[in-house]
Design a protein around this motif. Structure first.
Motif, PDB file in Angstrom:
ATOM      1  N   TRP A  37       0.831  -1.205   0.000  1.00 15.73           N
ATOM      2  CA  TRP A  37       0.000   0.000   0.000  1.00 15.73           C
ATOM      3  C   TRP A  37       0.864   1.253   0.000  1.00 15.73           C
ATOM      4  N   ASN A  38       1.975   1.224   0.718  1.00 12.85           N
ATOM      5  CA  ASN A  38       2.899   2.352   0.732  1.00 12.85           C
ATOM      6  C   ASN A  38       3.357   2.687  -0.679  1.00 12.85           C
ATOM      7  N   HIS A  39       3.755   1.682  -1.419  1.00 10.61           N
ATOM      8  CA  HIS A  39       4.283   1.922  -2.758  1.00 10.61           C
ATOM      9  C   HIS A  39       3.193   2.243  -3.773  1.00 10.61           C
ATOM     10  N   LEU A  40       2.038   1.619  -3.640  1.00 10.43           N
ATOM     11  CA  LEU A  40       0.953   1.920  -4.564  1.00 10.43           C
ATOM     12  C   LEU A  40       0.466   3.357  -4.397  1.00 10.43           C
ATOM     13  N   VAL A  41       0.238   3.769  -3.156  1.00  9.59           N
ATOM     14  CA  VAL A  41      -0.195   5.145  -2.901  1.00  9.59           C
ATOM     15  C   VAL A  41       0.900   6.127  -3.312  1.00  9.59           C
ATOM     16  N   GLY A  42       2.154   5.778  -3.017  1.00  7.50           N
ATOM     17  CA  GLY A  42       3.273   6.627  -3.422  1.00  7.50           C
ATOM     18  C   GLY A  42       3.377   6.773  -4.931  1.00  7.50           C
ATOM     19  N   LEU A  43       3.147   5.681  -5.656  1.00  4.48           N
ATOM     20  CA  LEU A  43       3.181   5.727  -7.127  1.00  4.48           C
ATOM     21  C   LEU A  43       2.098   6.662  -7.663  1.00  4.48           C
ATOM     22  N   VAL A  44       0.893   6.535  -7.137  1.00  4.33           N
ATOM     23  CA  VAL A  44      -0.202   7.399  -7.587  1.00  4.33           C
ATOM     24  C   VAL A  44       0.129   8.858  -7.269  1.00  4.33           C
ATOM     25  N   PHE A  45       0.637   9.114  -6.060  1.00 11.11           N
ATOM     26  CA  PHE A  45       0.956  10.480  -5.648  1.00 11.11           C
ATOM     27  C   PHE A  45       2.037  11.104  -6.522  1.00 11.11           C
ATOM     28  N   ILE A  46       3.149  10.399  -6.701  1.00 16.10           N
ATOM     29  CA  ILE A  46       4.253  10.976  -7.467  1.00 16.10           C
ATOM     30  C   ILE A  46       3.873  11.132  -8.942  1.00 16.10           C
ATOM     31  N   PRO A  65      22.649   2.765 -16.180  1.00 21.54           N
ATOM     32  CA  PRO A  65      23.051   1.352 -16.129  1.00 21.54           C
ATOM     33  C   PRO A  65      21.924   0.511 -15.522  1.00 21.54           C
ATOM     34  N   TRP A  66      21.921  -0.777 -15.825  1.00 21.78           N
ATOM     35  CA  TRP A  66      20.835  -1.664 -15.376  1.00 21.78           C
ATOM     36  C   TRP A  66      20.671  -1.631 -13.868  1.00 21.78           C
ATOM     37  N   TRP A  67      21.793  -1.573 -13.124  1.00 19.44           N
ATOM     38  CA  TRP A  67      21.721  -1.642 -11.667  1.00 19.44           C
ATOM     39  C   TRP A  67      21.119  -0.384 -11.053  1.00 19.44           C
ATOM     40  N   ALA A  68      21.017   0.701 -11.820  1.00 16.56           N
ATOM     41  CA  ALA A  68      20.424   1.933 -11.301  1.00 16.56           C
ATOM     42  C   ALA A  68      18.928   1.755 -11.027  1.00 16.56           C
ATOM     43  N   TYR A  69      18.332   0.732 -11.600  1.00 19.56           N
ATOM     44  CA  TYR A  69      16.910   0.480 -11.387  1.00 19.56           C
ATOM     45  C   TYR A  69      16.642  -0.411 -10.175  1.00 19.56           C
ATOM     46  N   LEU A  70      17.674  -0.839  -9.493  1.00 24.51           N
ATOM     47  CA  LEU A  70      17.499  -1.686  -8.308  1.00 24.51           C
ATOM     48  C   LEU A  70      17.093  -0.880  -7.069  1.00 24.51           C
ATOM     49  N   GLY A  71      17.117   0.439  -7.168  1.00 24.58           N
ATOM     50  CA  GLY A  71      16.718   1.274  -6.025  1.00 24.58           C
ATOM     51  C   GLY A  71      15.308   0.978  -5.559  1.00 24.58           C
ATOM     52  N   GLY A  72      14.415   0.667  -6.476  1.00 24.57           N
ATOM     53  CA  GLY A  72      13.044   0.326  -6.095  1.00 24.57           C
ATOM     54  C   GLY A  72      12.986  -0.952  -5.288  1.00 24.57           C
ATOM     55  N   THR A  73      13.774  -1.943  -5.689  1.00 20.57           N
ATOM     56  CA  THR A  73      13.829  -3.207  -4.953  1.00 20.57           C
ATOM     57  C   THR A  73      14.378  -2.982  -3.548  1.00 20.57           C
ATOM     58  N   VAL A  74      15.442  -2.219  -3.452  1.00 17.62           N
ATOM     59  CA  VAL A  74      16.022  -1.910  -2.149  1.00 17.62           C
ATOM     60  C   VAL A  74      15.008  -1.137  -1.297  1.00 17.62           C
ATOM     61  N   GLY A  75      14.298  -0.206  -1.916  1.00 18.90           N
ATOM     62  CA  GLY A  75      13.300   0.578  -1.196  1.00 18.90           C
ATOM     63  C   GLY A  75      12.165  -0.268  -0.653  1.00 18.90           C
ATOM     64  N   VAL A  76      11.719  -1.249  -1.428  1.00 16.60           N
ATOM     65  CA  VAL A  76      10.649  -2.135  -0.966  1.00 16.60           C
ATOM     66  C   VAL A  76      11.110  -2.934   0.252  1.00 16.60           C
ATOM     67  N   VAL A  77      12.323  -3.449   0.206  1.00 11.48           N
ATOM     68  CA  VAL A  77      12.854  -4.204   1.348  1.00 11.48           C
ATOM     69  C   VAL A  77      12.964  -3.285   2.570  1.00 11.48           C
ATOM     70  N   PHE A  78      13.439  -2.059   2.358  1.00 14.17           N
ATOM     71  CA  PHE A  78      13.571  -1.090   3.445  1.00 14.17           C
ATOM     72  C   PHE A  78      12.211  -0.791   4.084  1.00 14.17           C
ATOM     73  N   ILE A  79      11.213  -0.530   3.265  1.00  9.95           N
ATOM     74  CA  ILE A  79       9.876  -0.206   3.769  1.00  9.95           C
ATOM     75  C   ILE A  79       9.288  -1.389   4.534  1.00  9.95           C
ATOM     76  N   ALA A  80       9.351  -2.577   3.950  1.00  8.96           N
ATOM     77  CA  ALA A  80       8.782  -3.763   4.601  1.00  8.96           C
ATOM     78  C   ALA A  80       9.512  -4.073   5.908  1.00  8.96           C
ATOM     79  N   ALA A  81      10.844  -3.987   5.899  1.00  5.79           N
ATOM     80  CA  ALA A  81      11.606  -4.264   7.122  1.00  5.79           C
ATOM     81  C   ALA A  81      11.289  -3.239   8.204  1.00  5.79           C
ATOM     82  N   GLY A  82      11.222  -1.978   7.822  1.00  7.87           N
ATOM     83  CA  GLY A  82      10.893  -0.940   8.801  1.00  7.87           C
ATOM     84  C   GLY A  82       9.509  -1.125   9.378  1.00  7.87           C
ATOM     85  N   SER A  83       8.547  -1.470   8.547  1.00  6.35           N
ATOM     86  CA  SER A  83       7.183  -1.697   9.013  1.00  6.35           C
ATOM     87  C   SER A  83       7.130  -2.864   9.992  1.00  6.35           C
TER      88      SER A  83
END
Length: 141
Positions: A37-46, A65-83
């Motif tokens: 929900w964090n990411h879905l609402v954030g996607l709509v907002f941004i 570079p391809w690895w520059a797109y891994l920030g979203g994956t890292v962000g999802v792990v960060f959000i879920a772990a923090g929650s």
């Protein structure tokens, strides 16, 4: 410089607030659903903000570079772990541990990238954060 410092402090406040809100949602759902929900609402907002002010598709994605797109994956792990953590160890401990991780990785990245600055001051800063975590733990019984 004051503007940038104030903006960074505001970002830190918003991260803490976001973690607390998502932690509360995770208590009613799960850490994964809260992250969803964090990411879905954030996607709509941004998307709405970017469409309103421009700049949604301003660059050339193929240039990154391809690895520059891994920030979203890292962000999802960060959000879920923090929650998940907030509900178990509290907001202050979660924030301190996250800050400690950011400082340690920041110092290591500065060393690897050869960033200017005083290495010992950075190491002292990380040490003070770790000491603050120890003090904040209080006496265990």
């Amino acid at each position: 410089m004051i503007f940038f410092a104030a903006l960074a402090i505001l970002a830190g406040v918003l991260v803490s607030l976001s973690r607390q809100i998502n932690g509360r949602l995770a208590l009613s759902t799960s850490a994964m659903e809260s992250s969803f929900w964090n990411h879905l609402v954030g996607l709509v907002f941004i998307t709405c903000v970017a469409l309103a002010v421009g700049g949604l598709f301003a660059g050339d994605p193929a240039e990154a570079p391809w690895w520059a797109y891994l920030g979203g994956t890292v962000g999802v792990v960060f959000i879920a772990a923090g929650s998940w953590l907030i509900a178990r160890i509290g907001a202050a401990q979660t924030a301190l541990l996250i800050i400690a991780g950011q400082m340690i990785s920041g110092v290591l990245l500065d060393i690897v990238m050869g960033a200017p600055g005083n290495l010992w001051a950075r190491i002292l800063g990380v040490g003070l954060i770790l000491a603050g975590m120890w003090v904040a733990q209080g006496r265990k019984r």
